[in-house]
Design an enzyme around this catalytic site. Structure first.
Site, PDB file in Angstrom:
ATOM      1  N   PHE A  36       0.831  -1.210   0.000  1.00 16.13           N
ATOM      2  CA  PHE A  36       0.000   0.000   0.000  1.00 16.13           C
ATOM      3  C   PHE A  36       0.860   1.253   0.000  1.00 16.13           C
ATOM      4  O   PHE A  36       0.712   2.139   0.841  1.00 16.13           O
ATOM      5  CB  PHE A  36      -0.950  -0.014   1.204  1.00 16.13           C
ATOM      6  CG  PHE A  36      -1.847  -1.211   1.220  1.00 16.13           C
ATOM      7  CD1 PHE A  36      -2.940  -1.294   0.370  1.00 16.13           C
ATOM      8  CD2 PHE A  36      -1.585  -2.276   2.066  1.00 16.13           C
ATOM      9  CE1 PHE A  36      -3.765  -2.410   0.370  1.00 16.13           C
ATOM     10  CE2 PHE A  36      -2.406  -3.400   2.068  1.00 16.13           C
ATOM     11  CZ  PHE A  36      -3.497  -3.466   1.220  1.00 16.13           C
ATOM     12  N   CYS A  37       1.747   1.336  -0.959  1.00 14.14           N
ATOM     13  CA  CYS A  37       2.705   2.439  -1.068  1.00 14.14           C
ATOM     14  C   CYS A  37       2.565   3.077  -2.440  1.00 14.14           C
ATOM     15  O   CYS A  37       2.119   2.431  -3.391  1.00 14.14           O
ATOM     16  CB  CYS A  37       4.125   1.873  -0.881  1.00 14.14           C
ATOM     17  SG  CYS A  37       5.457   3.062  -1.100  1.00 14.14           S
ATOM     18  N   GLY A  38       2.945   4.335  -2.542  1.00 14.33           N
ATOM     19  CA  GLY A  38       2.946   4.985  -3.845  1.00 14.33           C
ATOM     20  C   GLY A  38       3.883   4.305  -4.822  1.00 14.33           C
ATOM     21  O   GLY A  38       3.716   4.422  -6.041  1.00 14.33           O
ATOM     22  N   ASN A  39       4.873   3.559  -4.289  1.00 14.17           N
ATOM     23  CA  ASN A  39       5.819   2.836  -5.136  1.00 14.17           C
ATOM     24  C   ASN A  39       5.357   1.423  -5.481  1.00 14.17           C
ATOM     25  O   ASN A  39       6.028   0.731  -6.257  1.00 14.17           O
ATOM     26  CB  ASN A  39       7.186   2.741  -4.444  1.00 14.17           C
ATOM     27  CG  ASN A  39       7.854   4.088  -4.291  1.00 14.17           C
ATOM     28  OD1 ASN A  39       7.687   4.965  -5.125  1.00 14.17           O
ATOM     29  ND2 ASN A  39       8.599   4.268  -3.210  1.00 14.17           N
ATOM     30  N   THR A  40       4.232   0.979  -4.931  1.00 13.65           N
ATOM     31  CA  THR A  40       3.780  -0.396  -5.152  1.00 13.65           C
ATOM     32  C   THR A  40       3.638  -0.769  -6.632  1.00 13.65           C
ATOM     33  O   THR A  40       3.960  -1.901  -7.010  1.00 13.65           O
ATOM     34  CB  THR A  40       2.449  -0.654  -4.400  1.00 13.65           C
ATOM     35  OG1 THR A  40       2.666  -0.408  -3.006  1.00 13.65           O
ATOM     36  CG2 THR A  40       1.970  -2.082  -4.581  1.00 13.65           C
TER      37      THR A  40
END
Length: 197
Positions: free
Chosen positions: A71-75
């Site tokens: 659940f990360c912007g980098n996912t």
């Protein structure tokens, strides 16, 4: 009358006790040096299903080691990781993903939930490992090695930071979390490492 004691006479009087101190210090120094010469292949990790995996099985391969989160912007980098894996795996390339919940609580799930997410949303086929800590007091020994003993020391800054390991187990590059695996910088270094036999 005062007696002058030389180093030789002290050794004679103490039965060689003075020699024991340097020996103990050398032994302690040897233990410390041995601890510091841990290599990447010395670790055994649990895969996403809890099975032990000795990283020595990856000898001879080029590895991209990544701490991941669901659940990360980098996912969305999972897509790029899968793409670069598919492109180079036949040449001896592997992506090793280590889920971690150290940043913003962005990997709160169980191993089973993480595996399900990665397979259904991103169709990953590269190795997924059990969730570990990559920062703080409970940092896993593998990440202690990467962040403290490798040629690229320094704490992991966020999810999807990447380390490149060559065919001999040497950490040869570190890439920031925002840099996509498909970036020219990473592709260039992967190809350079793969070219060395």
């Amino acid at each position: 009358m005062k007696t002058l004691l030389t180093a030789a006479s002290i050794v004679a009087l103490t039965g060689g006790l003075m020699m024991a101190v340097p020996d103990a210090q050398a032994e302690q120094k040897g233990r410390l040096m041995a601890a510091k010469t841990t290599g990447f292949y010395d670790f055994t990790m649990s895969d996403i299903d809890g099975r032990p995996v000795n990283l020595g099985q990856y000898k001879g391969k080029v590895l991209l080691v990544v701490n991941t989160a669901s659940f990360c912007g980098n996912t969305p980098q999972y897509t790029d990781l899968e793409s670069i894996y598919e492109q180079y795996r036949d040449k001896g390339f592997e992506v090793l993903a280590f889920p971690a919940n150290n940043f913003g609580q962005q990997e709160p799930g169980t191993n089973a939930e993480i595996k399900g997410f990665c397979l259904t949303k991103y169709s990953v086929s590269f190795p997924l490992f059990s969730k570990i800590s990559v920062k703080g007091e409970d940092k896993h020994p593998l990440y202690r090695y990467l962040t403290e003993q490798s040629p690229f020391p320094g704490e992991v800054e966020w999810n999807f930071q990447k380390y490149l390991v060559d065919r001999s187990g040497n950490v040869v590059a570190r890439f920031p979390h925002r840099m996509k695996p498909s970036s020219p910088e990473i592709v260039k270094e992967v190809e350079r490492a793969l070219a060395v036999r």
